[in-house]
Design a protein around this motif. Structure first.
Motif, PDB file in Angstrom:
ATOM      1  N   GLY A  35     -18.034   1.629  -1.949  1.00  0.00           N
ATOM      2  CA  GLY A  35     -17.208   0.432  -2.018  1.00  0.00           C
ATOM      3  C   GLY A  35     -16.153   0.532  -3.103  1.00  0.00           C
ATOM      4  O   GLY A  35     -15.021   0.062  -2.932  1.00  0.00           O
ATOM      5  N   LEU A  36     -16.490   1.175  -4.222  1.00  0.00           N
ATOM      6  CA  LEU A  36     -15.538   1.318  -5.324  1.00  0.00           C
ATOM      7  C   LEU A  36     -14.299   2.113  -4.932  1.00  0.00           C
ATOM      8  O   LEU A  36     -13.270   2.032  -5.607  1.00  0.00           O
ATOM      9  CB  LEU A  36     -16.213   1.991  -6.526  1.00  0.00           C
ATOM     10  CG  LEU A  36     -16.983   1.096  -7.498  1.00  0.00           C
ATOM     11  CD1 LEU A  36     -17.627   1.929  -8.585  1.00  0.00           C
ATOM     12  CD2 LEU A  36     -16.074   0.028  -8.103  1.00  0.00           C
ATOM     13  N   MET A  37     -14.396   2.886  -3.854  1.00  0.00           N
ATOM     14  CA  MET A  37     -13.218   3.650  -3.425  1.00  0.00           C
ATOM     15  C   MET A  37     -12.066   2.746  -3.025  1.00  0.00           C
ATOM     16  O   MET A  37     -10.905   3.157  -3.020  1.00  0.00           O
ATOM     17  CB  MET A  37     -13.589   4.596  -2.282  1.00  0.00           C
ATOM     18  CG  MET A  37     -14.232   5.883  -2.753  1.00  0.00           C
ATOM     19  SD  MET A  37     -14.195   7.148  -1.479  1.00  0.00           S
ATOM     20  CE  MET A  37     -15.852   7.004  -0.849  1.00  0.00           C
ATOM     21  N   GLY A  38     -12.369   1.483  -2.681  1.00  0.00           N
ATOM     22  CA  GLY A  38     -11.294   0.540  -2.402  1.00  0.00           C
ATOM     23  C   GLY A  38     -10.380   0.343  -3.598  1.00  0.00           C
ATOM     24  O   GLY A  38      -9.197   0.019  -3.448  1.00  0.00           O
ATOM     25  N   ALA A  39     -10.935   0.546  -4.800  1.00  0.00           N
ATOM     26  CA  ALA A  39     -10.129   0.377  -6.013  1.00  0.00           C
ATOM     27  C   ALA A  39      -9.006   1.395  -6.098  1.00  0.00           C
ATOM     28  O   ALA A  39      -8.023   1.175  -6.826  1.00  0.00           O
ATOM     29  CB  ALA A  39     -11.020   0.475  -7.251  1.00  0.00           C
ATOM     30  N   ALA A  40      -9.117   2.509  -5.383  1.00  0.00           N
ATOM     31  CA  ALA A  40      -8.060   3.532  -5.412  1.00  0.00           C
ATOM     32  C   ALA A  40      -6.738   2.942  -4.945  1.00  0.00           C
ATOM     33  O   ALA A  40      -5.719   3.009  -5.645  1.00  0.00           O
ATOM     34  CB  ALA A  40      -8.458   4.722  -4.531  1.00  0.00           C
ATOM     35  N   ARG A  41      -6.756   2.352  -3.773  1.00  0.00           N
ATOM     36  CA  ARG A  41      -5.542   1.742  -3.236  1.00  0.00           C
ATOM     37  C   ARG A  41      -5.151   0.515  -4.051  1.00  0.00           C
ATOM     38  O   ARG A  41      -3.978   0.270  -4.323  1.00  0.00           O
ATOM     39  CB  ARG A  41      -5.785   1.367  -1.771  1.00  0.00           C
ATOM     40  CG  ARG A  41      -4.592   0.717  -1.110  1.00  0.00           C
ATOM     41  CD  ARG A  41      -4.806   0.533   0.376  1.00  0.00           C
ATOM     42  NE  ARG A  41      -3.848  -0.447   0.860  1.00  0.00           N
ATOM     43  CZ  ARG A  41      -4.170  -1.670   1.284  1.00  0.00           C
ATOM     44  NH1 ARG A  41      -5.419  -2.050   1.297  1.00  0.00           N
ATOM     45  NH2 ARG A  41      -3.248  -2.494   1.716  1.00  0.00           N
ATOM     46  N   GLY A  42      -6.156  -0.277  -4.463  1.00  0.00           N
ATOM     47  CA  GLY A  42      -5.867  -1.472  -5.233  1.00  0.00           C
ATOM     48  C   GLY A  42      -5.226  -1.176  -6.575  1.00  0.00           C
ATOM     49  O   GLY A  42      -4.267  -1.840  -6.973  1.00  0.00           O
ATOM     50  N   LEU A  43      -5.763  -0.180  -7.274  1.00  0.00           N
ATOM     51  CA  LEU A  43      -5.177   0.194  -8.562  1.00  0.00           C
ATOM     52  C   LEU A  43      -3.715   0.594  -8.405  1.00  0.00           C
ATOM     53  O   LEU A  43      -2.859   0.208  -9.212  1.00  0.00           O
ATOM     54  CB  LEU A  43      -5.967   1.357  -9.183  1.00  0.00           C
ATOM     55  CG  LEU A  43      -7.206   1.009  -9.996  1.00  0.00           C
ATOM     56  CD1 LEU A  43      -7.960   2.281 -10.362  1.00  0.00           C
ATOM     57  CD2 LEU A  43      -6.834   0.226 -11.257  1.00  0.00           C
ATOM     58  N   ASP A  44      -3.438   1.385  -7.365  1.00  0.00           N
ATOM     59  CA  ASP A  44      -2.052   1.825  -7.193  1.00  0.00           C
ATOM     60  C   ASP A  44      -1.137   0.643  -6.924  1.00  0.00           C
ATOM     61  O   ASP A  44      -0.060   0.540  -7.510  1.00  0.00           O
ATOM     62  CB  ASP A  44      -1.951   2.832  -6.050  1.00  0.00           C
ATOM     63  CG  ASP A  44      -0.523   3.337  -5.905  1.00  0.00           C
ATOM     64  OD1 ASP A  44      -0.046   4.014  -6.830  1.00  0.00           O
ATOM     65  OD2 ASP A  44       0.122   3.014  -4.891  1.00  0.00           O
TER      66      ASP A  44
END
Length: 561
Positions: A35-44
């Motif tokens: 689920g934390l992989m969603g933060a990849a796009r969100g952080l960008d």
């Protein structure tokens, strides 16, 4: 259960049918890791939207309208920097299909995190080199683009069907965790680091490396997807992993039912296969009518979601707040940071209380209606008060109306988080058969990033006074949200409570019935796992015979309806 709409009663029944042991720490660990992989796009999205508004970044890369850059050229340069991750993500989403199928979900995660870290390092060491910053963001995109395929597919495959929506929406929730942290990081550095120092934006961008590192370490302890293991013929390991994920013995009816469904679907897919290699699954996606509908559904969700304006406001939030009267760099960044909090809370409400409790269609419809009302209000305001976009003096009543428009920016974020942002990942991950799941999800997410790239490039130009203007842009968003509401009613099926293997029956219906009546027509039938849940003795007997037949080398005779 037959024919009832998704609601509190059905959700409670589905939860009651799920053994308490299946909701355990190992499942939670796997859901958090992926689920934390969603933060990849969100952080960008959160970082780049505020980075291009940082004075240090503007100065370092010449993002100022003047002698050297016209307004159109400035918009083009900003769009290139912002959208380069989306271009890399298009390639990343395609790579993800090969990685997922060939090396599995766990190793696919490890390689994408490595690429993500390398790209970030290239990006933050550009030191004023415009070409290097584009190259670094492209490489980042190669990793970030893969997250949108690998993570939702894995989460759909390991989640109990009763909470599959929640598990996948943890990914979309993490998108907003990343956005919020990105917004606050740049707001904080704008307050505490000099506007003349590149550290102002670099320190915030290091968060990419931190998140990639956390996920990389967690992946060492995560379990591979039992469905992928079964697909490559590792049935014994698939049973072991499923048993560990459910914290139940392999012979437990709940575990056995899931494994039998997986093998039954694989067997049906092998019989219906249209060839091996890359082109076999590709032909299956476009030749089989049920798969064509699935592809259409996924692509339209991406198209209508991306152009509804929700993602545009996320990426260019400081610009939109400035457009509506928020002045001063810190004030814009603070308003944007609060916007990130609103979206994060909304996405978590959707994940924990709506998407499984109310169902996919109702949650999406509520979100779209909120977006439509918000976009329409802002469009009306910008049309009625043209002085706001030309820098003219506004009356007191216009200022109050402008404050209302800013509030509706926040409401649009709530609608986007409750609706399209969750559904665009959830639907693609859960509707495809196992054999073509990675390919189907990869194609949908490739289309997602193509749209996002076009959107990132188009919106700054759409807002220009000699183009659609701000008011025209918001009228456009309003119309698209209305089209999305009609599409949801007529074409989107309710998939809450369905097992992954039970989707086949839903998509085997005539195309004009799937969206409006599919849930009612297929309620009470489907997979072995669903039969066990509702106490269907005939299918339970089939489980017993199937297990016996497997050991005896014969075929079961009980007909599973």
């Amino acid at each position: 259960m037959g024919g009832q709409p998704i609601g509190p009663g059905m959700f409670k029944a589905a939860m009651a049918d799920t053994p308490r042991e299946a909701l355990n720490w190992r499942l939670a660990f796997s859901v958090i890791c992926f689920g934390l992989m969603g933060a990849a796009r969100g952080l960008d999205e959160g970082l780049i939207s505020t980075t291009i508004a940082q004075k240090s970044f503007i100065s370092e890369y010449g993002l100022t309208k003047g002698k050297n850059l016209t307004a159109a050229e400035l918009a083009q340069k900003q769009g290139n920097i912002t959208a380069m991750v989306q271009i890399g993500s298009v390639a990343g989403a395609l790579i993800a299909f090969i990685a997922c199928d060939k090396i599995g979900r766990i190793w696919a995660t490890r390689q994408l995190c490595t690429i993500w870290i390398i790209g970030t390092i290239v990006y933050i060491t550009a030191n004023g080199n415009y070409g290097q910053i584009l190259a670094g963001r492209f490489v980042m995109g190669l990793g970030i683009g893969q997250t949108t395929v690998v993570a939702p597919a894995y989460l759909a495959e390991i989640a109990p069907r009763s909470i599959r929506g929640l598990c996948i929406c943890i990914f979309s929730g993490a998108v907003y965790l990343g956005i919020m942290l990105g917004y606050f990081a740049n707001w904080g550095t704008s307050l505490h680091i000099s506007n003349n120092s590149a550290d102002q934006w670099i320190d915030a961008t290091v968060m990419h490396i931190i998140f990639a590192g956390i996920i990389l370490i967690m992946s060492v302890f995560a379990l591979e997807s039992p469905r992928w293991l079964a697909k490559i013929g590792k049935d014994e390991q698939a049973a072991i992993n499923m048993s560990k994920l459910r914290q139940l013995p392999a012979e437990h009816p709940y575990v056995r039912a899931e494994l039998i469904d997986i093998h039954d679907q694989l067997e049906r897919e092998r019989e219906a296969t249209l060839g091996s290699g890359f082109f076999g699954p590709l032909k299956e996606l476009f030749i089989l009518p049920s798969n064509r509908y699935r592809i259409m559904l996924g692509l339209m969700c991406q198209l209508l979601g991306q152009w509804s304006g929700g993602n545009s406001i996320t990426i260019y939030a400081p610009s939109f707040f400035a457009l509506l009267g928020t002045t001063g760099q810190s004030e814009k960044l603070f308003a944007t940071a609060i916007f990130g909090v609103v979206k994060l809370v909304s996405s978590l409400i959707c994940a924990f209380f709506l998407v499984d409790f109310l169902g996919r269609k109702r949650a999406l419809s509520i979100g779209i209606i909120l977006q439509f009302i918000s976009m329409t209000y802002i469009a009306i305001y910008l049309t009625a008060v043209p002085a706001i976009t030309s820098g003219g003096v506004r009356s007191e009543s216009a200022k109050h109306a402008g404050a209302g428009a800013i509030v509706f920016i926040y409401f649009s974020g709530v609608g986007w988080a409750l609706g399209w942002n969750s559904i665009q990942y959830l639907i693609g991950a859960e509707i495809f058969p196992l054999r073509v799941r990675s390919l189907g999800t990869s194609m949908i997410m490739t289309f997602h990033f193509v749209n996002q790239y076009g959107n990132s490039k188009a919106v700054p130009i759409m807002l220009l006074k000699d183009q659609m203007k701000p008011q025209g842009t918001f009228w456009f968003f309003s119309v698209v949200t209305l089209l999305g509401l009609a599409f949801t009613y007529f074409f989107l099926p309710e998939t809450a409570g369905k097992s992954l293997e039970g989707m086949d029956e839903l998509f085997s219906l005539p195309w004009h019935l799937i969206g409006r009546k599919g849930e009612a027509l297929t309620a009470g039938s489907g997979s072995v796992a669903e039969a066990v849940a509702r106490g269907d003795t005939e299918k339970v007997a089939y489980i017993e015979q199937a297990e016996h037949a497997e050991h005896a080398g014969t075929a079961p005779t009980t007909q599973a309806k």
